[in-house]
Design a protein around this motif. Sequence first.
Motif, PDB file in Angstrom:
ATOM      1  N   ILE A  33       0.511  -1.124   0.126  1.00 20.70           N
ATOM      2  CA  ILE A  33       0.199   0.552   0.052  1.00 20.70           C
ATOM      3  C   ILE A  33       0.895   1.221  -0.155  1.00 20.70           C
ATOM      4  N   PRO A  34       1.475   1.348  -0.744  1.00 16.49           N
ATOM      5  CA  PRO A  34       2.696   2.415  -0.852  1.00 16.49           C
ATOM      6  C   PRO A  34       2.275   4.086  -1.081  1.00 16.49           C
ATOM      7  N   ASN A  35       1.035   3.910  -0.957  1.00 14.98           N
ATOM      8  CA  ASN A  35       0.425   5.567  -0.462  1.00 14.98           C
ATOM      9  C   ASN A  35      -0.139   5.880   0.534  1.00 14.98           C
ATOM     10  N   SER A  81       0.280   7.007   4.695  1.00 11.03           N
ATOM     11  CA  SER A  81       1.748   6.872   5.340  1.00 11.03           C
ATOM     12  C   SER A  81       2.148   5.856   6.483  1.00 11.03           C
ATOM     13  N   GLN A  82       3.527   5.645   6.940  1.00 10.32           N
ATOM     14  CA  GLN A  82       3.840   5.063   8.524  1.00 10.32           C
ATOM     15  C   GLN A  82       2.677   4.946   9.873  1.00 10.32           C
ATOM     16  N   LYS A  83       2.650   6.791   9.312  1.00 11.59           N
ATOM     17  CA  LYS A  83       1.826   7.181  10.909  1.00 11.59           C
ATOM     18  C   LYS A  83      -0.020   6.363  10.355  1.00 11.59           C
ATOM     19  N   MET A  84      -0.606   6.395   9.768  1.00 11.23           N
ATOM     20  CA  MET A  84      -1.705   6.209   9.261  1.00 11.23           C
ATOM     21  C   MET A  84      -2.026   4.706   9.254  1.00 11.23           C
ATOM     22  N   LEU A  85      -0.980   4.237   8.743  1.00  7.66           N
ATOM     23  CA  LEU A  85      -0.588   2.585   8.452  1.00  7.66           C
ATOM     24  C   LEU A  85      -0.739   2.150  10.099  1.00  7.66           C
ATOM     25  N   THR A  86       0.205   2.343  10.956  1.00  5.48           N
ATOM     26  CA  THR A  86       0.048   2.221  12.405  1.00  5.48           C
ATOM     27  C   THR A  86      -1.370   1.946  12.800  1.00  5.48           C
TER      28      THR A  86
END
Length: 119
Positions: A43-45, A47-52
């Motif tokens: 899911i390259p689009n 962000s790390q923050k949103m994924l977390t």
Amino acid sequence: MAQKVYNIGVEVTMDTIGGKWKPIILCNLRHGDKRPSELQHLIPNISQKMLTQELKELTRDNIVDRTVYNQVPPKVVYSLSDYGQSLSTILHELCTWGTMHAHTLEDEGRDIVLLQEER
């Protein structure tokens, strides 16, 4: 805490797994356990923050299991929980419909690219 009132069951579903990223995360987890870095790659689009944040909410709602392996460096793996597995049919249908719709849009001459077909 104020009582939450829903008018129809789909509201509860959308409140739990709706939004831009949760269905995509869940569809990827249907195919097996994933480390956060694997999900980030798939899911390259996001962000790390949103994924977390999304993984934390899905874990809180018992849809996703988080397994931490006691090793150096630490290893964390996410998977659909047993309860989350109950969404498999719905997620499969969403992914299948999306693939079919992408082909329909292509046939209409729309400029779209579907990188991964539903399997």
